[in-house]
Motif scaffolding. Structure first.
Motif, PDB file in Angstrom:
ATOM      1  N   ASP A  42       0.852  -1.188   0.000  1.00 19.05           N
ATOM      2  CA  ASP A  42       0.000   0.000   0.000  1.00 19.05           C
ATOM      3  C   ASP A  42       0.895   1.248   0.000  1.00 19.05           C
ATOM      4  O   ASP A  42       1.711   1.435   0.899  1.00 19.05           O
ATOM      5  CB  ASP A  42      -0.875  -0.046   1.258  1.00 19.05           C
ATOM      6  CG  ASP A  42      -1.855   1.107   1.360  1.00 19.05           C
ATOM      7  OD1 ASP A  42      -1.771   2.051   0.564  1.00 19.05           O
ATOM      8  OD2 ASP A  42      -2.714   1.045   2.271  1.00 19.05           O
ATOM      9  N   MET A  67      -0.069   6.079   4.172  1.00 20.31           N
ATOM     10  CA  MET A  67       1.145   5.314   4.475  1.00 20.31           C
ATOM     11  C   MET A  67       2.381   6.203   4.545  1.00 20.31           C
ATOM     12  O   MET A  67       3.497   5.693   4.718  1.00 20.31           O
ATOM     13  CB  MET A  67       1.359   4.238   3.412  1.00 20.31           C
ATOM     14  CG  MET A  67       0.450   3.029   3.532  1.00 20.31           C
ATOM     15  SD  MET A  67       0.905   1.961   4.930  1.00 20.31           S
ATOM     16  CE  MET A  67       2.510   1.372   4.400  1.00 20.31           C
ATOM     17  N   LYS A  99       4.587   5.615   7.370  1.00 19.14           N
ATOM     18  CA  LYS A  99       4.870   4.191   7.612  1.00 19.14           C
ATOM     19  C   LYS A  99       5.676   3.545   6.485  1.00 19.14           C
ATOM     20  O   LYS A  99       6.117   2.402   6.602  1.00 19.14           O
ATOM     21  CB  LYS A  99       3.560   3.410   7.773  1.00 19.14           C
ATOM     22  CG  LYS A  99       2.594   3.973   8.799  1.00 19.14           C
ATOM     23  CD  LYS A  99       1.309   3.147   8.816  1.00 19.14           C
ATOM     24  CE  LYS A  99       0.270   3.784   9.714  1.00 19.14           C
ATOM     25  NZ  LYS A  99      -0.293   5.027   9.117  1.00 19.14           N
ATOM     26  N   LEU A 100       5.849   4.305   5.394  1.00 20.33           N
ATOM     27  CA  LEU A 100       6.417   3.684   4.197  1.00 20.33           C
ATOM     28  C   LEU A 100       7.876   3.293   4.392  1.00 20.33           C
ATOM     29  O   LEU A 100       8.296   2.200   3.977  1.00 20.33           O
ATOM     30  CB  LEU A 100       6.268   4.630   3.009  1.00 20.33           C
ATOM     31  CG  LEU A 100       6.400   3.996   1.618  1.00 20.33           C
ATOM     32  CD1 LEU A 100       5.492   2.790   1.465  1.00 20.33           C
ATOM     33  CD2 LEU A 100       6.101   5.026   0.539  1.00 20.33           C
ATOM     34  N   SER A 112       8.234   0.236   6.510  1.00 22.88           N
ATOM     35  CA  SER A 112       7.655  -0.865   5.739  1.00 22.88           C
ATOM     36  C   SER A 112       8.629  -1.341   4.668  1.00 22.88           C
ATOM     37  O   SER A 112       8.788  -2.545   4.427  1.00 22.88           O
ATOM     38  CB  SER A 112       6.339  -0.432   5.090  1.00 22.88           C
ATOM     39  OG  SER A 112       5.378  -0.098   6.071  1.00 22.88           O
ATOM     40  N   ALA A 164       4.418   7.699  -1.318  1.00 21.04           N
ATOM     41  CA  ALA A 164       3.047   7.677  -0.820  1.00 21.04           C
ATOM     42  C   ALA A 164       2.197   8.762  -1.471  1.00 21.04           C
ATOM     43  O   ALA A 164       2.650   9.886  -1.681  1.00 21.04           O
ATOM     44  CB  ALA A 164       3.033   7.845   0.695  1.00 21.04           C
ATOM     45  N   SER A 192      -0.943  -3.246   4.166  1.00 17.76           N
ATOM     46  CA  SER A 192      -1.826  -2.094   4.012  1.00 17.76           C
ATOM     47  C   SER A 192      -2.196  -1.550   5.388  1.00 17.76           C
ATOM     48  O   SER A 192      -2.099  -2.260   6.393  1.00 17.76           O
ATOM     49  CB  SER A 192      -3.098  -2.493   3.250  1.00 17.76           C
ATOM     50  OG  SER A 192      -3.962  -1.383   3.073  1.00 17.76           O
ATOM     51  N   ASP A 193      -2.641  -0.295   5.412  1.00 17.28           N
ATOM     52  CA  ASP A 193      -3.028   0.306   6.692  1.00 17.28           C
ATOM     53  C   ASP A 193      -4.435   0.889   6.656  1.00 17.28           C
ATOM     54  O   ASP A 193      -4.820   1.633   7.566  1.00 17.28           O
ATOM     55  CB  ASP A 193      -2.048   1.414   7.092  1.00 17.28           C
ATOM     56  CG  ASP A 193      -2.268   2.705   6.314  1.00 17.28           C
ATOM     57  OD1 ASP A 193      -2.788   2.639   5.181  1.00 17.28           O
ATOM     58  OD2 ASP A 193      -1.930   3.778   6.836  1.00 17.28           O
TER      59      ASP A 193
END
Length: 321
Positions: A90, A95, A98-99, A102, A150, A186-187
């Motif tokens: 995602d 994101m 968080k990318l 991740s 993102a 995914s979030d």
């Protein structure tokens, strides 16, 4: 159980009735495992009551039942079957924070792959893009991973559909036996797909590819989980659990970003410890009907095998086993 001949110390076994010998060396020095094209192949994870993986099982420990009828296992392997895995990530605007962690966790997952394995990278936000098709060059996948940015909405179901389609269109020369999996990160809730969960579930059944889900919390959900000491389930959590169960995989719901490494490690470990079974269905008509498959482990009362729920028989509506 019919007799079998051990071909590799690691546990690769062709049982009586299989067509071609396995383990034929290729030009690169790796082994290629070939199966008859009429075999149904199952990836089976076996855990105990504590969710620890049960290792060291052999073909005589398994019973496969299709629509209530026991089936003779024709192929068995415990470790050495090559793996094809798609990382589906995602990259929607939610994101953004968080990318990077991740990407780092996904990169460590890629580092765990063997030379005989292949990986691909697919990103989804408002659109879905295959950034790197399946390749044994993990450096190319890592380069594609570093290019992600993102932005946009969340077309989760479309992303899953495209990743499954990528697998079903791959050529399988001479019936090569390869394990497959899709790891979805995914979030958020799906906000942009034009297809629904029923369409994705049907596609997953036809593709026969295990779907592993890593469902992160949004920033607001993470704060709430920290405050109350637990994570609140959502309707989409139920959907992801159902898809994972139907395909013989697992869904993970970490409460913190710091848990990502452990989740990817758990997925990598499970994929490396799966058993691969194959059988030739008896008396199957070409009606395109969904066939229910059940795997049991005998002699081990605590063992809990997990595999896909079934497959579609050949027919006008069936595309893959």
């Amino acid at each position: 159980m019919i007799p079998f001949v051990s071909l590799l110390a690691a546990g690769l076994v062709w049982l009586a009735g299989a067509q071609d010998p396995a383990g034929a060396p290729t030009g690169g020095g790796q082994a290629v495992f070939r199966a008859r094209t009429d075999l149904v192949t199952l990836s089976v994870a076996v855990t105990d009551a504590r969710e620890q993986h049960v290792t060291g099982l052999g073909p005589d420990d398994f019973v496969v039942v299709e629509d209530g009828r026991p089936q003779a296992i024709r192929f068995f392997a415990s470790t050495e079957v090559p793996l094809d895995v798609v990382l589906l990530i995602d990259t929607s605007s939610s994101m953004a924070d968080k990318l990077e962690p991740s990407r780092q966790a996904a990169g460590r997952f890629l580092a765990s792959l063997r030379p005989i394995d292949r990986a691909a990278l697919v990103e989804f936000n408002t659109r879905v893009r295959i950034l790197q098709p399946l390749t044994s060059d993990t450096a190319a996948v890592e380069l594609a991973l570093a290019s992600t940015r993102a932005g946009g909405s969340t077309a989760l179901y479309t992303g899953i559909y495209v990743a499954l389609d990528h697998f079903t269109k791959l050529p399988r020369p001479d019936g090569d036996v390869r394990k497959s999996a899709i790891v979805v990160l995914s979030d958020g809730q799906d906000t942009a797909s034009l297809i629904g969960e029923d369409d994705v579930t049907e596609r997953a059944r036809r593709a026969g590819v295990p779907l592993y889900f890593v469902s992160l919390l949004s920033s607001e959900q993470e704060q709430e989980a920290s405050a109350v000491g637990r994570r609140r389930s959502t309707p989409q959590d139920f959907v992801l659990n159902t898809l994972a169960r139907e395909t013989g995989a697992r869904a993970f719901f970490p409460r913190r970003l710091e848990d990502l490494d452990g989740v990817y490690d758990a997925v990598a470990r499970e994929l490396s410890l799966q058993y691969t079974l194959a059988y030739a269905p008896e008396a199957v008509s070409a009606d395109g009907r969904f066939r229910r498959v059940l795997v049991r482990v005998i002699h081990h009362p605590d063992a809990r095998p997990r595999t896909r729920a079934g497959y579609y028989a050949p027919g006008s509506t069936a595309r893959a086993r």
